[in-house]
Design a protein around this motif. Sequence first.
Motif, PDB file in Angstrom:
ATOM      1  N   TYR A   1     -10.028  -1.147   8.136  1.00  0.00           N
ATOM      2  CA  TYR A   1     -10.786  -1.878   7.118  1.00  0.00           C
ATOM      3  C   TYR A   1     -10.044  -3.139   6.691  1.00  0.00           C
ATOM      4  O   TYR A   1      -8.829  -3.257   6.845  1.00  0.00           O
ATOM      5  N   SER A   2     -10.787  -4.080   6.155  1.00  0.00           N
ATOM      6  CA  SER A   2     -10.206  -5.353   5.737  1.00  0.00           C
ATOM      7  C   SER A   2      -9.397  -5.166   4.463  1.00  0.00           C
ATOM      8  O   SER A   2      -9.758  -4.390   3.585  1.00  0.00           O
ATOM      9  N   GLY A   3      -8.289  -5.876   4.359  1.00  0.00           N
ATOM     10  CA  GLY A   3      -7.439  -5.793   3.174  1.00  0.00           C
ATOM     11  C   GLY A   3      -6.053  -6.298   3.494  1.00  0.00           C
ATOM     12  O   GLY A   3      -5.811  -6.879   4.555  1.00  0.00           O
ATOM     13  N   ARG A   4      -5.106  -6.047   2.589  1.00  0.00           N
ATOM     14  CA  ARG A   4      -3.765  -6.572   2.759  1.00  0.00           C
ATOM     15  C   ARG A   4      -2.871  -5.681   3.617  1.00  0.00           C
ATOM     16  O   ARG A   4      -1.676  -5.902   3.698  1.00  0.00           O
ATOM     17  N   ARG A   5      -3.456  -4.687   4.283  1.00  0.00           N
ATOM     18  CA  ARG A   5      -2.696  -3.916   5.266  1.00  0.00           C
ATOM     19  C   ARG A   5      -3.351  -4.018   6.640  1.00  0.00           C
ATOM     20  O   ARG A   5      -3.074  -3.221   7.520  1.00  0.00           O
TER      21      ARG A   5
ATOM     22  N   PHE B   1       2.889   2.583   2.968  1.00  0.00           N
ATOM     23  CA  PHE B   1       3.531   1.644   2.046  1.00  0.00           C
ATOM     24  C   PHE B   1       2.756   1.449   0.751  1.00  0.00           C
ATOM     25  O   PHE B   1       3.220   0.745  -0.149  1.00  0.00           O
ATOM     26  N   GLY B   2       1.594   2.060   0.631  1.00  0.00           N
ATOM     27  CA  GLY B   2       0.813   1.957  -0.592  1.00  0.00           C
ATOM     28  C   GLY B   2      -0.102   0.743  -0.603  1.00  0.00           C
ATOM     29  O   GLY B   2       0.262  -0.324  -0.123  1.00  0.00           O
ATOM     30  N   GLU B   3      -1.294   0.935  -1.141  1.00  0.00           N
ATOM     31  CA  GLU B   3      -2.220  -0.189  -1.276  1.00  0.00           C
ATOM     32  C   GLU B   3      -1.730  -1.122  -2.388  1.00  0.00           C
ATOM     33  O   GLU B   3      -1.059  -0.685  -3.327  1.00  0.00           O
TER      34      GLU B   3
END
Length: 249
Positions: A85-89, A48-50
């Motif tokens: 890894y940490s992030g919005r996904r 879905f893309g970063e």
Amino acid sequence: METSKVYYTDLRTSPTSNLLDKMERLVKRAGIEQLPLKDSFVAIKIHFGEPGNLAYLRPNYAARMANLLRNNGAKPFLTDCNTLYSGRRANAVDHLQNAMENGYNPISAQCQVIIGDGLKGTDCREIPLNGEYCAAPKIGTAIADADIIISMNHFKGHEQAGFGGALKNLGMGCASVAGKLELHSASQPKIDTESCIGCNICVKHCAHDAVHLNAGRKAEIDYAKCVGCGQCVALCQYDGAIMGDEDTS
């Protein structure tokens, strides 16, 4: 094993044939309509893309694929698994919001979006394969439960593997968070103390608090906390963080 047939097309268009038309003709020629699509759950595995990135497939390609599958009696859905890894996904709530912002939603993509390994990446199924490096990959349940999986992926540069494409989209992308951790378990990074300048970037951005600076202002890795995600390697501009000798990527 029979040699696979590979089909290509170019990006030339005409007033009567756009890129979406060409994609549909391509997959039909490749035999997509010969699959047992009627009443089948079809997982369209996609990235879905970063957030803030533009290097992902446009949602209208996914919409055309979903419509083609639906017209053949299938029940398609778009899917991806959460990241290690940490992030919005890294969790389904933020992941779905990110997907919507990048145009992947039931209106534009014309099918439902399902995060394959659930809210926190713990919803998975072990698939026994007796592989050399991974005996039973942990696959997101929504993907494991699908009758058919179709990979729609872009190509991207990768700091360890050169390029990532269809194999990475399936092999790593279908793994749950626990599955990704297992796949990365042999690829823990190490610090080249001669190259490390103590810039602290790896310390700031390690989502697992596994990196710190020692008294000599050199980075050190706490391997009890390190999950092998390679974030420090990707961020280091001085080759202070590199992949270890046991890396199997």
